[in-house]
Design a protein around this motif. Structure first.
Motif, PDB file in Angstrom:
ATOM      1  N   CYS A 166       1.308 -13.404   2.434  1.00  0.00           N
ATOM      2  CA  CYS A 166       0.366 -14.293   1.883  1.00  0.00           C
ATOM      3  C   CYS A 166      -0.736 -14.674   2.960  1.00  0.00           C
ATOM      4  O   CYS A 166      -1.954 -14.692   2.682  1.00  0.00           O
ATOM      5  CB  CYS A 166       0.824 -15.508   1.476  1.00  0.00           C
ATOM      6  SG  CYS A 166       1.974 -15.234   0.044  1.00  0.00           S
ATOM      7  N   ARG A 167      -0.444 -14.645   4.256  1.00  0.00           N
ATOM      8  CA  ARG A 167      -1.175 -14.948   5.247  1.00  0.00           C
ATOM      9  C   ARG A 167      -2.230 -13.809   5.393  1.00  0.00           C
ATOM     10  O   ARG A 167      -3.514 -13.909   5.553  1.00  0.00           O
ATOM     11  CB  ARG A 167      -0.573 -15.063   6.460  1.00  0.00           C
ATOM     12  CG  ARG A 167      -1.593 -15.520   7.869  1.00  0.00           C
ATOM     13  CD  ARG A 167      -2.449 -16.785   7.616  1.00  0.00           C
ATOM     14  NE  ARG A 167      -3.280 -17.117   8.694  1.00  0.00           N
ATOM     15  CZ  ARG A 167      -4.158 -17.914   8.333  1.00  0.00           C
ATOM     16  NH1 ARG A 167      -4.271 -18.834   7.472  1.00  0.00           N
ATOM     17  NH2 ARG A 167      -4.935 -18.143   9.466  1.00  0.00           N
ATOM     18  N   ALA A 168      -1.615 -12.717   5.329  1.00  0.00           N
ATOM     19  CA  ALA A 168      -2.587 -11.248   5.485  1.00  0.00           C
ATOM     20  C   ALA A 168      -3.665 -11.579   4.420  1.00  0.00           C
ATOM     21  O   ALA A 168      -4.718 -11.026   4.519  1.00  0.00           O
ATOM     22  CB  ALA A 168      -1.888 -10.197   5.583  1.00  0.00           C
ATOM     23  N   ALA A 169      -3.196 -12.027   3.096  1.00  0.00           N
ATOM     24  CA  ALA A 169      -4.183 -11.946   1.835  1.00  0.00           C
ATOM     25  C   ALA A 169      -5.283 -12.772   2.293  1.00  0.00           C
ATOM     26  O   ALA A 169      -6.402 -12.617   1.989  1.00  0.00           O
ATOM     27  CB  ALA A 169      -3.323 -12.384   0.691  1.00  0.00           C
ATOM     28  N   LYS A 181     -14.358  -8.451   7.450  1.00  0.00           N
ATOM     29  CA  LYS A 181     -15.463  -7.420   7.082  1.00  0.00           C
ATOM     30  C   LYS A 181     -14.953  -6.058   6.689  1.00  0.00           C
ATOM     31  O   LYS A 181     -15.737  -5.583   5.835  1.00  0.00           O
ATOM     32  CB  LYS A 181     -16.321  -7.151   8.492  1.00  0.00           C
ATOM     33  CG  LYS A 181     -16.741  -8.523   8.926  1.00  0.00           C
ATOM     34  CD  LYS A 181     -17.717  -8.228  10.342  1.00  0.00           C
ATOM     35  CE  LYS A 181     -18.461  -9.588  10.629  1.00  0.00           C
ATOM     36  NZ  LYS A 181     -19.247  -8.941  12.084  1.00  0.00           N
ATOM     37  N   ASP A 182     -13.690  -5.606   6.978  1.00  0.00           N
ATOM     38  CA  ASP A 182     -13.301  -4.730   6.674  1.00  0.00           C
ATOM     39  C   ASP A 182     -11.916  -5.046   6.106  1.00  0.00           C
ATOM     40  O   ASP A 182     -10.660  -4.559   6.809  1.00  0.00           O
ATOM     41  CB  ASP A 182     -13.092  -3.619   7.789  1.00  0.00           C
ATOM     42  CG  ASP A 182     -12.774  -2.367   7.222  1.00  0.00           C
ATOM     43  OD1 ASP A 182     -12.350  -1.913   6.210  1.00  0.00           O
ATOM     44  OD2 ASP A 182     -12.860  -1.247   7.856  1.00  0.00           O
ATOM     45  N   PRO A 183     -11.576  -5.370   4.761  1.00  0.00           N
ATOM     46  CA  PRO A 183     -10.459  -5.625   4.332  1.00  0.00           C
ATOM     47  C   PRO A 183      -9.251  -4.568   4.309  1.00  0.00           C
ATOM     48  O   PRO A 183      -7.982  -4.829   4.539  1.00  0.00           O
ATOM     49  CB  PRO A 183     -10.806  -6.231   2.763  1.00  0.00           C
ATOM     50  CG  PRO A 183     -12.174  -6.717   2.941  1.00  0.00           C
ATOM     51  CD  PRO A 183     -12.670  -5.472   4.155  1.00  0.00           C
ATOM     52  N   ALA A 184      -9.886  -3.340   3.925  1.00  0.00           N
ATOM     53  CA  ALA A 184      -9.044  -2.191   3.851  1.00  0.00           C
ATOM     54  C   ALA A 184      -8.173  -2.101   5.146  1.00  0.00           C
ATOM     55  O   ALA A 184      -7.012  -1.600   5.327  1.00  0.00           O
ATOM     56  CB  ALA A 184      -9.762  -1.052   3.372  1.00  0.00           C
ATOM     57  N   LYS A 185      -9.211  -1.977   6.243  1.00  0.00           N
ATOM     58  CA  LYS A 185      -8.619  -1.681   7.643  1.00  0.00           C
ATOM     59  C   LYS A 185      -7.294  -2.990   7.856  1.00  0.00           C
ATOM     60  O   LYS A 185      -6.310  -2.703   8.748  1.00  0.00           O
ATOM     61  CB  LYS A 185      -9.482  -1.716   8.610  1.00  0.00           C
ATOM     62  CG  LYS A 185      -8.977  -1.376  10.116  1.00  0.00           C
ATOM     63  CD  LYS A 185     -10.422  -1.412  11.141  1.00  0.00           C
ATOM     64  CE  LYS A 185      -9.883  -1.496  12.613  1.00  0.00           C
ATOM     65  NZ  LYS A 185     -11.143  -1.389  13.314  1.00  0.00           N
ATOM     66  N   LEU A 186      -7.987  -4.229   7.778  1.00  0.00           N
ATOM     67  CA  LEU A 186      -7.063  -5.377   8.150  1.00  0.00           C
ATOM     68  C   LEU A 186      -5.667  -5.063   7.171  1.00  0.00           C
ATOM     69  O   LEU A 186      -4.596  -5.390   7.485  1.00  0.00           O
ATOM     70  CB  LEU A 186      -7.599  -6.727   7.685  1.00  0.00           C
ATOM     71  CG  LEU A 186      -6.658  -7.905   8.042  1.00  0.00           C
ATOM     72  CD1 LEU A 186      -6.541  -7.736   9.510  1.00  0.00           C
ATOM     73  CD2 LEU A 186      -7.479  -9.169   7.787  1.00  0.00           C
ATOM     74  N   LYS A 187      -5.657  -4.656   5.932  1.00  0.00           N
ATOM     75  CA  LYS A 187      -4.564  -4.441   4.989  1.00  0.00           C
ATOM     76  C   LYS A 187      -3.757  -3.501   5.711  1.00  0.00           C
ATOM     77  O   LYS A 187      -2.365  -3.701   5.745  1.00  0.00           O
ATOM     78  CB  LYS A 187      -5.063  -4.105   3.638  1.00  0.00           C
ATOM     79  CG  LYS A 187      -3.845  -3.654   2.781  1.00  0.00           C
ATOM     80  CD  LYS A 187      -4.073  -2.804   1.556  1.00  0.00           C
ATOM     81  CE  LYS A 187      -3.786  -1.535   2.045  1.00  0.00           C
ATOM     82  NZ  LYS A 187      -3.932  -0.527   0.969  1.00  0.00           N
TER      83      LYS A 187
END
Length: 201
Positions: A168-171, A178-184
């Motif tokens: 949930c925190r990651a969400a 700026k780069d949600p895919a990378k952070l995911k």
């Protein structure tokens, strides 16, 4: 075994009305926010009367509750579908985690379940719904791994809750990245490594 009786026209209309209300409620709650969304606006967007809305839902909070339950059920279905495609239990855990993070990136889930849900529904009700769907799946999967001798940790319920909190925190961070895919992918790696720490050597 007798066949399931077909629904009457009245029942079909009632189901269609409820579905329209859920769709409109989800859309308006997501775009306008819970406080800014009025019952009249939901009824108009659904093309039904206020009376029809109150026939299905006691009030706006009850509608929001039903929307959150539907989103959680859909999230659970996505996790099960992705995890079920893997034969190895650890690969299934990875696939399920990634599926859930993907769900968390969807605007309605992020805002209604993660951001607004606890405040609107109350912490106890929010946890109850979560336990019946995504958290319940995660807990079941971890208990299965423990039963198979794959995990060394006594309190699996606690472990599941901590992993869910990480997700949930990651969400929330992905929503601002700026780069949600990378952070995911980074979040997925962190969760994988956390779970590996409890894997039996």
């Amino acid at each position: 075994m007798s066949a399931k009786p077909e629904k009457s026209r009245r029942e079909e209309y009632s189901d269609a009305t409820r579905e329209a209300l859920l769709e409109a409620g989800q859309r308006l709650f997501t775009t306008q926010g819970y406080q800014q969304t009025g019952i009249e606006a939901v009824a108009q967007a659904s093309r039904v009367t206020r009376g029809a809305l109150y026939h299905h839902f006691e009030d706006k909070r009850a509608l929001f509750d039903a929307v959150v339950m539907r989103l959680q059920a859909e999230a659970a279905e996505s996790v099960l579908r992705r995890a079920g495609a893997e034969s190895d239990p650890w690969a299934a855990m990875h696939a399920g985690t990634e599926a859930f993070l993907d769900v968390c990136m969807e605007p309605s889930y992020l805002r209604l379940v993660i951001q607004d849900g606890p405040a609107v529904l109350g912490a106890a009700r929010h946890r109850e719904i979560d336990a019946a769907y995504p958290l319940g799946l995660l807990t079941t999967a971890l208990k299965a791994l423990k039963k198979a001798g794959e995990i060394e940790f006594d309190n699996v319920d606690l472990l599941a809750s901590l992993i869910a909190a990480m997700e949930c925190r990651a969400a929330l961070l992905m929503a601002e990245a700026k780069d949600p895919a990378k952070l995911k992918m980074q979040a997925l790696q962190a969760i994988d490594r956390t779970l590996t720490a409890f894997r039996r050597r």
